[in-house]
Design a protein around this motif. Structure first.
Motif, PDB file in Angstrom:
ATOM      1  N   LEU A 198      -0.555  10.641 -11.399  1.00  0.00           N
ATOM      2  CA  LEU A 198      -0.262   9.280 -11.864  1.00  0.00           C
ATOM      3  C   LEU A 198      -1.494   8.397 -11.761  1.00  0.00           C
ATOM      4  O   LEU A 198      -1.777   7.602 -12.666  1.00  0.00           O
ATOM      5  N   ARG A 199      -2.228   8.519 -10.668  1.00  0.00           N
ATOM      6  CA  ARG A 199      -3.426   7.696 -10.505  1.00  0.00           C
ATOM      7  C   ARG A 199      -4.464   8.017 -11.574  1.00  0.00           C
ATOM      8  O   ARG A 199      -5.184   7.130 -12.027  1.00  0.00           O
ATOM      9  N   ASP A 200      -4.536   9.279 -11.971  1.00  0.00           N
ATOM     10  CA  ASP A 200      -5.517   9.661 -12.984  1.00  0.00           C
ATOM     11  C   ASP A 200      -5.087   9.197 -14.374  1.00  0.00           C
ATOM     12  O   ASP A 200      -5.899   8.688 -15.146  1.00  0.00           O
ATOM     13  N   ARG A 208       0.842  -1.199   0.000  1.00  0.00           N
ATOM     14  CA  ARG A 208       0.000   0.000   0.000  1.00  0.00           C
ATOM     15  C   ARG A 208       0.876   1.248   0.000  1.00  0.00           C
ATOM     16  O   ARG A 208       1.966   1.268   0.578  1.00  0.00           O
ATOM     17  N   HIS A 209       0.376   2.288  -0.639  1.00  0.00           N
ATOM     18  CA  HIS A 209       1.016   3.600  -0.714  1.00  0.00           C
ATOM     19  C   HIS A 209       2.255   3.617  -1.600  1.00  0.00           C
ATOM     20  O   HIS A 209       2.946   4.628  -1.666  1.00  0.00           O
ATOM     21  N   GLU A 210       2.565   2.525  -2.270  1.00  0.00           N
ATOM     22  CA  GLU A 210       3.746   2.478  -3.116  1.00  0.00           C
ATOM     23  C   GLU A 210       3.355   2.587  -4.590  1.00  0.00           C
ATOM     24  O   GLU A 210       2.203   2.382  -4.963  1.00  0.00           O
ATOM     25  N   LEU A 211       4.339   2.903  -5.422  1.00  0.00           N
ATOM     26  CA  LEU A 211       4.099   3.057  -6.851  1.00  0.00           C
ATOM     27  C   LEU A 211       3.806   1.704  -7.497  1.00  0.00           C
ATOM     28  O   LEU A 211       4.484   0.712  -7.215  1.00  0.00           O
ATOM     29  N   THR A 212       2.809   1.689  -8.374  1.00  0.00           N
ATOM     30  CA  THR A 212       2.566   0.487  -9.180  1.00  0.00           C
ATOM     31  C   THR A 212       3.606   0.442 -10.303  1.00  0.00           C
ATOM     32  O   THR A 212       4.320   1.414 -10.562  1.00  0.00           O
ATOM     33  N   ASP A 213       3.662  -0.700 -10.975  1.00  0.00           N
ATOM     34  CA  ASP A 213       4.608  -0.830 -12.087  1.00  0.00           C
ATOM     35  C   ASP A 213       4.301   0.190 -13.180  1.00  0.00           C
ATOM     36  O   ASP A 213       5.219   0.794 -13.764  1.00  0.00           O
ATOM     37  N   ILE A 270       2.031  14.574  -7.613  1.00  0.00           N
ATOM     38  CA  ILE A 270       2.492  13.626  -8.635  1.00  0.00           C
ATOM     39  C   ILE A 270       1.694  12.329  -8.555  1.00  0.00           C
ATOM     40  O   ILE A 270       1.281  11.761  -9.576  1.00  0.00           O
ATOM     41  N   VAL A 271       1.461  11.855  -7.338  1.00  0.00           N
ATOM     42  CA  VAL A 271       0.687  10.617  -7.170  1.00  0.00           C
ATOM     43  C   VAL A 271      -0.733  10.796  -7.684  1.00  0.00           C
ATOM     44  O   VAL A 271      -1.285   9.905  -8.346  1.00  0.00           O
ATOM     45  N   GLN A 320       2.860   3.123 -12.865  1.00  0.00           N
ATOM     46  CA  GLN A 320       3.226   4.467 -12.410  1.00  0.00           C
ATOM     47  C   GLN A 320       4.744   4.648 -12.420  1.00  0.00           C
ATOM     48  O   GLN A 320       5.248   5.714 -12.803  1.00  0.00           O
ATOM     49  N   TRP A 321       5.458   3.616 -12.025  1.00  0.00           N
ATOM     50  CA  TRP A 321       6.916   3.713 -12.019  1.00  0.00           C
ATOM     51  C   TRP A 321       7.461   3.873 -13.435  1.00  0.00           C
ATOM     52  O   TRP A 321       8.380   4.662 -13.676  1.00  0.00           O
ATOM     53  N   GLU A 322       6.903   3.160 -14.394  1.00  0.00           N
ATOM     54  CA  GLU A 322       7.366   3.271 -15.780  1.00  0.00           C
ATOM     55  C   GLU A 322       7.151   4.682 -16.325  1.00  0.00           C
ATOM     56  O   GLU A 322       7.893   5.130 -17.196  1.00  0.00           O
TER      57      GLU A 322
END
Length: 311
Positions: A300-302, A3-8, A296-297, A10-12
């Motif tokens: 990224l989520r959007d 939880r609360h970490e970047l998904t693959d 930024i998060v 989002q990281w890419e």
């Protein structure tokens, strides 16, 4: 991924935007691990020394966040995400909108300053510091001030119709909203892919009664920006009392005004991060760095459209 970490995905998106090398003669620790540590702290609000060991030494995570807040790295990453989104949808409007226009929504929110935000130096380095406690300065250099809620920081922000933060300014908590409309709007700069000046003049600005003033409306009119700003009862009564000398009532579109809720939804997303809802950072540039990394998060989520992250 926890939880609360970047998904693959989002990281890419942000990996190519990160600095490559660290200090001369050395290498930075893994960027993804450190950024996840920064996000964990922003989401939970834990003190830096209490970061879980899986993120490595807390000093490394804190120093990376401090450095990138100071040199503008976080801000450049956010700007690139905004440029990419603007190139894909220049108006930033809903797909069902018949009359597409670039509209922004302005509002402010207060963030209570924790006692950990106290104790910043009262004088330049090298001079003795007098007194203790939260620093509240007349010039608001650290964006700390006293309001009804105690020692607070106020965030004045612009959000688009997708409830994403575009730009913002911080001020002491007692600062009024109306005088900040022009400075916040002047900070709106969305760069373009290729030639051309940054986009800084939206088609419409929506705001609540706090932003209704003759100066603000005149400024928007000079720039050719439509204003959807509610008029307070006292201003309406004063205009009517003057009769013809009071002038015509300002144009107001109730349908457009309802869409101002996007900025309130943006604030709600932002304050899910406890280090935003409560300010723990002593320095204003560090708190702005926390605001930027959480923005930024949100972007990224959007843009990655992760259902589990946007719920």
């Amino acid at each position: 991924m926890r939880r609360h970490e970047l998904t693959d995905a989002q990281w890419e998106k942000i990996a190519p935007l990160l600095p490559v090398n660290g200090r001369p003669g050395g290498q930075w620790s893994d960027h993804r691990t450190v950024i996840n540590g920064v996000l964990f702290r922003a989401r939970t609000g834990v003190p830096w020394p209490d970061l879980p060991e899986r993120y490595g030494p807390w000093q490394t995570v804190y120093e990376r966040h401090r450095r990138w807040s100071a040199d503008g790295t976080w801000q450049r990453i956010l700007a690139e995400l905004q440029i990419e989104a603007d190139a894909a949808d220049p108006d930033g409007a809903l797909a069902e909108e018949l009359e597409r226009e670039w509209a922004v929504n302005i509002d402010s929110t207060s963030c209570r300053a924790h006692q950990h935000a106290a104790g910043a130096r009262h004088r330049p380095p090298g001079l003795p510091s007098k007194g203790r406690g939260a620093r509240v300065e007349a010039d608001g250099r650290e964006a700390l001030g006293r309001s009804r809620g105690g020692v607070t920081t106020k965030v004045h922000l612009l959000a688009d119709d997708r409830a994403r933060p575009l730009t913002w300014l911080t001020s002491p908590g007692q600062r009024g909203d109306s005088p900040m409309l022009v400075p916040v709007l002047e900070g709106l700069r969305i760069a373009r892919r290729g030639p051309g000046r940054p986009r800084g003049r939206p088609d419409r600005v929506r705001g609540d009664k706090a932003y209704s003033s003759r100066d603000n409306r005149a400024h928007l009119r000079r720039r050719g920006i439509k204003a959807t700003i509610a008029e307070p009862d006292d201003q309406r009564a004063n205009r009517r009392r003057k009769g013809r000398a009071g002038g015509r009532p300002p144009a107001f579109d109730k349908t457009q005004y309802r869409r101002r809720s996007a900025v309130e939804r943006c604030v709600s997303k932002w304050k899910q991060f406890r280090a935003v809802a409560t300010r723990y950072d002593k320095r204003a540039y560090l708190f702005n760095g926390t605001l930027t990394v959480t923005a930024i998060v949100i972007w990224l989520r959007d843009t990655t459209q992760e259902p589990s992250e946007t719920a």
